[in-house]
Design an enzyme around this catalytic site. Structure first.
Site, PDB file in Angstrom:
ATOM      1  N   LYS A   1     -17.767  -1.356  -6.340  1.00  0.00           N
ATOM      2  CA  LYS A   1     -19.034  -1.482  -5.610  1.00  0.00           C
ATOM      3  C   LYS A   1     -19.691  -2.804  -5.992  1.00  0.00           C
ATOM      4  O   LYS A   1     -19.677  -3.194  -7.168  1.00  0.00           O
ATOM      5  CB  LYS A   1     -19.938  -0.309  -5.966  1.00  0.00           C
TER       6      LYS A   1
ATOM      7  N   SER B   1     -25.153   5.276  -1.118  1.00  0.00           N
ATOM      8  CA  SER B   1     -25.039   3.853  -0.869  1.00  0.00           C
ATOM      9  C   SER B   1     -23.663   3.271  -1.221  1.00  0.00           C
ATOM     10  O   SER B   1     -23.355   2.143  -0.832  1.00  0.00           O
ATOM     11  CB  SER B   1     -26.090   3.108  -1.702  1.00  0.00           C
TER      12      SER B   1
ATOM     13  N   SER C   1     -25.452   8.654  -4.467  1.00  0.00           N
ATOM     14  CA  SER C   1     -24.796   7.505  -3.843  1.00  0.00           C
ATOM     15  C   SER C   1     -23.282   7.472  -3.986  1.00  0.00           C
ATOM     16  O   SER C   1     -22.621   6.719  -3.289  1.00  0.00           O
ATOM     17  CB  SER C   1     -25.378   6.202  -4.383  1.00  0.00           C
TER      18      SER C   1
END
Lengths: 90, 478, 483
Positions: C79, C154, C178
């Site tokens: 990420k 996310s 997330s």
């Protein structure tokens, strides 16, 4: 109720240069969200303590030096004579 | 007419005794570095970094809190003080605060100094910001600012007093005592530039409070406060209202100046720093700090009186300056004559380095050390030299660093003032310099020639005044 | 050999050791695949140029029969809010588009030490603020099951890339769901460990007291493999604790019968399609001999308000540092007054981030602190007490991971409050720091549905062991059609 003046103040505190358009748009959304958060007001929790993570002194770092000498010129172009260049103060 | 003055002070003291910064492993000593060389991802606020609390800084702050009679909580926390400023790498400062029972390292203390005392409101451990340099030297005119983060993140202890001081001299006395404590604890070298800074607040007759900031050294505090007292009194005498404001001390012009129009009221949005767990300061930890803490000035003074039989006054004078007290004890260890040594330090050495300048002058800058004074005292005690000779010797070795014993030959006793000895020398000179004696009656400058000869004969030990008058007497008799 | 990209991390690691194929071939195939399909998915922000080179180096080690790490060759996507030294780390924010961190996050150094390969950096909502991966400066990530649908967030890039087999496993971060939300929306496994199990050093902070880094994978076993690499005490993160190695076996920790508790409020708040699926999973558990009951969590009413208060408050402070002085993009400060420079620079944050920063400032104002922030912290305590009581007789709490099915990109985007409400099931684990996992459990038509399992704090091993059982009994494993 959250006034548009208050949102302006929050924008200043957050150093955000909002256009009037943004201000109007954010005002509506922020007001809705703050109204939702206001539900926290409906319960009394005077005898409750927040919970904290705790450590004793010896668990923290010892006073030892490790020189890293991070080169700021690799992360910013605003360098002059080794200093970081910032805007004027007035 | 003078009203009731109330002064409170906030002192920032850098923990220069630490090797590393408060929250990262960069050197604590940032002085003498090129800009932005003593930095790492943590102290430049790079995304993804977290503060790594230095446990020695906790020890030091607890020592200060104990020395200032503060209450130390069983748990302390760190808070974020949120405000934007270009010298703050994260645009918040990690400091201490008191909210919801999680407080700072010390509160409600008291420090006695002489016959006075001041209450300590709070002590907190925090990080120093970076340093701003105004290109062109002036904040108002420079087109941009330069930032050096070498200092950013070094450990500071902030000490806040209640408004207990009635005049500037008392503040000065308090600061002297505080300096001595910090030096004795070994946490702060107060002589380093910027290692101790002092802000003050002052009000007269319970009027509006004026803050004075930017006072660079403890010595300047007294001047700044005196200026401000006179300024405020002058305003009141003319019935001009005193405004609640922040004023900056102008070190060049020696005046306080109004800071630029106050921005709106700051709201620092304090909250607990989530990346630093609450620090447990349990009894056993505090006991171990208490037990390993260096001797404090008050205790040391008492010991000086008891152990060395010094007067209270002399002990106090020595201890006001930790270096002097250390110097004294080192000298006594070499040669145990405490009173004689103390005398040399208090009456001679201190006047030499200028007591009023102890902020800046360091004993370590001198060419002489405890060995010199110990030897000097020994020579006097053994009657090898007179006190008078010893004083002349001290003046010389302060410049040269020679050992007193090496100079005994040159300063081997006091001046010859014995008229018999001098008369004998003069007679010998007159015998060998007959022509000059005859000339002397018509040419007075020859008298100096004769005096020179007498001095040479006595290896410089003849007291010139006495010798001169004896020569004159003898010439008149001739 | 074909389709090396479809292998699990366990398979890759054991087969490269046997010499079945080279790591170079496997990485090359993955890179080809990213090249071929990522235009449709947009999971990647940056592909690591050095990946092939690193692969060759580890191949050489294997050839020379040198010791290799347990993750040798495994391609990990990361990420883009986790710092990678000299690889740009953008947080999908204009303010960091050019930012190359001067250091590796602890999780990255640990992966490298174990010979894993960082294949690239993955898309997210700007600074991880969002539940859909639509709010980043590089645009949205598309759901591999249907590119018209959101991928969740996310950590949307992290879930989508694993689902689409563009990488074998990935790292995400979970502040209020997330990791689990996109795992659920993409039909992959996503794990948020106990707070403090994995170092956050190098994770660009959104909300420090809530978030954890965790793995996303196609199997629970791969999750375990990743956890063994990344977890444990780190001297660079004061909030980490020591951690034993996790066991792969699904029976080792189950010395006593496992008791499941289905959280009533979370079932009731869900789309009926989802509740029905959860109930049928419970039936499968029952027929496998497990006991379960419905339990109630009263403090849930306040958990979401508490979560958003804390997350936004911490965010407003964390994001203050982006003033473009020490790092950032090219914008000369000369001539600007400093406040106006800061405000101009910071206006480059996206809408969602700006709103959260302002609300975060609001709840921390001295006049409002005890009304919002302190209250929110106290609710955390209460929720924790309540859950702790449940864990006295329940081992695993079960709920739908998400109360809704994946929805179309842009749907409801003008009603942010409605968007916030979909985090209701996931925020609980973050508020009290307990481990939670989302496991693929079924589909409604082509849209994935995940189920969330939670255990008591520090019971990560139990949760992973039970997850393996659950995966076998009630889980589903499919590949997206177009792949």
């Amino acid at each position: 109720m959250v006034s548009i003046e208050h949102v302006k103040h929050l924008a200043w505190l957050s150093r955000l240069d909002l256009s009037n358009e943004e201000l109007v748009k954010y005002h509506i959304e922020i007001e809705k969200i703050i109204e939702y958060l206001d539900r926290l007001d409906s319960i009394t929790l005077s005898d409750v303590e927040p919970r904290y993570y705790k450590k004793s002194v010896s668990e923290f770092r010892n006073d030892q030096v490790l020189e890293t000498r991070t080169d700021l010129s690799k992360t910013t172009k605003n360098i002059k004579d080794g200093y970081v260049k910032a805007p004027k103060m007035r | 007419m003078t009203g009731i003055v109330r002064i409170g002070v906030e002192i920032h003291c850098q923990l220069t005794g630490l090797n590393s910064k408060l929250f990262c492993k960069c050197r604590g000593d940032y002085r003498n570095d090129l800009p932005n060389r003593n930095v790492c991802p943590i102290c430049t606020g790079q995304p993804g970094t977290m503060p790594l609390l230095n446990n020695k800084a906790i020890d030091y702050s607890c020592m200060i809190a104990l020395a200032l009679g503060c209450t130390i909580p069983s748990e302390m926390g760190f808070y974020r003080k949120n405000y934007f400023y270009p010298d703050l790498p994260k645009n918040y400062q990690i400091t201490q605060y008191d909210s919801g029972g999680i407080g700072s390292v010390g509160s409600n203390g008291k420090l006695e100094f002489g016959k006075e005392y001041a209450r300590i409101r709070r002590i907190q451990l925090e990080e120093d910001p970076g340093r701003l340099i105004y290109e062109g030297g002036d904040m108002d005119t420079s087109f941009y600012t330069l930032v050096d983060y070498n200092r950013a993140g070094t450990a500071l202890v902030e000490i806040v007093t209640e408004p207990d001081f009635k005049d500037a001299a008392t503040v000065r006395a308090f600061l002297n005592k505080l300096t001595s404590i910090l030096e004795h604890l070994g946490v702060c070298n107060t002589k380093l530039e910027g290692s101790v800074r002092c802000d003050a607040n002052i009000s007269i007759d319970n009027g509006k409070r004026v803050e004075i900031k930017n006072v660079g050294s403890f010595r300047e505090v007294e001047k700044a406060l005196n200026f401000e007292i006179i300024r405020q009194e002058s305003l009141s005498s003319r019935n001009i209202e005193i405004k609640s404001e922040t004023r900056h001390w102008d070190n060049e012009r020696k005046v306080t100046k109004q800071s630029r129009a106050k921005e709106e009221e700051q709201d620092y949005k304090y909250f607990l720093e989530p990346d630093i767990p609450i620090v447990l300061l349990d009894k056993s930890y505090l006991n171990s700090i208490q037990q390993t803490m260096p001797e404090l000035p008050d205790k040391r003074r008492t010991r000086f009186v008891e152990e060395y039989h010094l007067s209270d006054h002399v002990s106090q004078v020595l201890i006001n300056n930790k270096e002097m007290a250390d110097f004294f004890e080192s000298a006594v260890r070499i040669y145990s004559s405490p009173k004689e040594i103390a005398n040399w330090l208090v009456s001679d050495l201190m006047s030499y380095i200028g007591v009023s300048k102890t902020d800046e002058t360091s004993l370590t800058d001198l060419k002489i050390g405890p060995r010199h004074i110990a030897e000097l005292a020994k020579l006097v005690d053994e009657n090898s030299i007179s006190r008078h000779t010893a004083k002349s010797m001290l003046n010389r070795i302060l410049r040269t660093g020679e050992m007193p014993s090496q100079l005994v030959g040159q300063f081997d006793s006091s001046k010859i003032i014995d008229e018999k000895i001098l008369t004998k020398a003069i007679e010998d000179t007159f015998d060998s310099e007959r022509a000059a004696v005859i000339d002397a009656s018509s040419n007075p400058s020859v008298i100096n020639f004769l005096l020179g000869k007498v001095l040479k004969l006595t290896k410089g030990r003849a007291d010139p005044q006495i010798a001169l008058s004896l020569i004159m007497d003898k010439l008149n008799k001739n | 050999m074909n389709e090396l990209w479809s292998l699990s991390a366990q398979q890759v690691s054991s087969r490269v050791r046997n010499g079945d194929f080279t790591i170079e071939d496997y990485v090359f195939q993955l890179l080809e695949r990213i090249n071929a399909i990522d235009d449709k998915i947009k999971a990647f922000i940056t592909v690591n140029d050095d990946a092939l080179e690193t692969a060759r180096k580890i191949d050489t080690k294997i050839k020379r029969q040198e010791t290799i790490g347990p993750l040798a060759g495994v391609a990990v996507g990361v990420k883009d809010n986790i710092c990678t030294k000299n690889i740009r780390t953008t947080c999908a924010s204009k303010l960091l588009h050019e930012y190359k961190p001067p250091f590796d996050a602890t999780v990255i150094s640990r992966l490298k030490e174990r010979d894993a390969i960082i294949i690239g950096k993955l898309n997210l909502d700007e600074f991880a603020m969002g539940s859909t991966t639509e709010f980043g400066s590089f645009g949205p990530t598309h759901n591999p099951w249907d590119p018209n649908y959101v991928v969740g967030g996310s950590s949307g890039g992290s879930a989508a890339s694993v689902a689409a087999s563009e990488c074998t496993v990935s790292l995400g971060s979970d502040t209020g769901g997330s990791i689990r939300c996109p795992a659920s929306f993409c039909s992959v496994v996503g794990f948020k460990p106990t707070y403090g199990s994995v170092s956050r050093y190098g994770l660009i902070s959104y909300s420090n007291s809530l978030e954890q880094i965790g793995p996303i994978a196609r199997t629970v076993s791969d999750i375990v493999m990743m956890m063994n690499a990344i977890s444990g005490h780190d001297e660079n993160d004061n909030t980490t604790h020591f951690q034993k190695m996790y066991e792969f076996s699904d029976a080792s920790d189950l010395k006593k019968p496992v008791r499941f508790g289905l959280v009533k409020e979370l079932i009731e708040g869900s789309d009926p399609v989802i509740s029905r699926l959860v109930y049928s999973s419970m039936d499968l558990l029952s027929s496998a001999g497990f006991k379960w009951e419905e339990i109630s969590l009263n403090s849930i009413d306040y958990s979401l308000a508490s979560y958003y208060t804390i997350a936004m408050a911490e965010a407003s402070s964390n994001l203050a540092r982006y003033d473009n002085l020490r790092y950032g993009f090219d914008c000369q400060p000369e001539g600007y007054e400093w406040n106006s420079y800061f405000s101009t620079i910071r206006n480059n944050f996206g809408d969602e981030v700006k709103k959260r920063i302002m609300i975060g400032s609001h709840v921390l104002l001295s006049g409002y602190y005890s009304k919002y922030y302190l209250k929110a912290q106290k609710i955390r305590s209460i929720l924790r007490q309540e859950v702790k009581k449940l864990f006295k007789y329940i081992d695993i709490l079960i709920s739908p991971t998400m109360p809704v099915l994946p929805f179309r990109l842009g749907e409801g985007i003008d009603n942010p409050m409605k968007r916030y409400l979909i985090d209701a099931n996931t925020v609980i684990a973050n508020l009290i720091g307990i481990p939670a996992i989302s496991i693929p459990t079924g589909f409604n038509d082509k849209l994935p549905i995940g189920v969330q399992l939670m255990a008591d704090e520090m019971q990560d091993q139990l949760l992973l062991s039970v997850s393996k059982i659950y995966e076998r009994i009630a889980g589903v494993r499919r590949k997206p059609d177009f792949i």
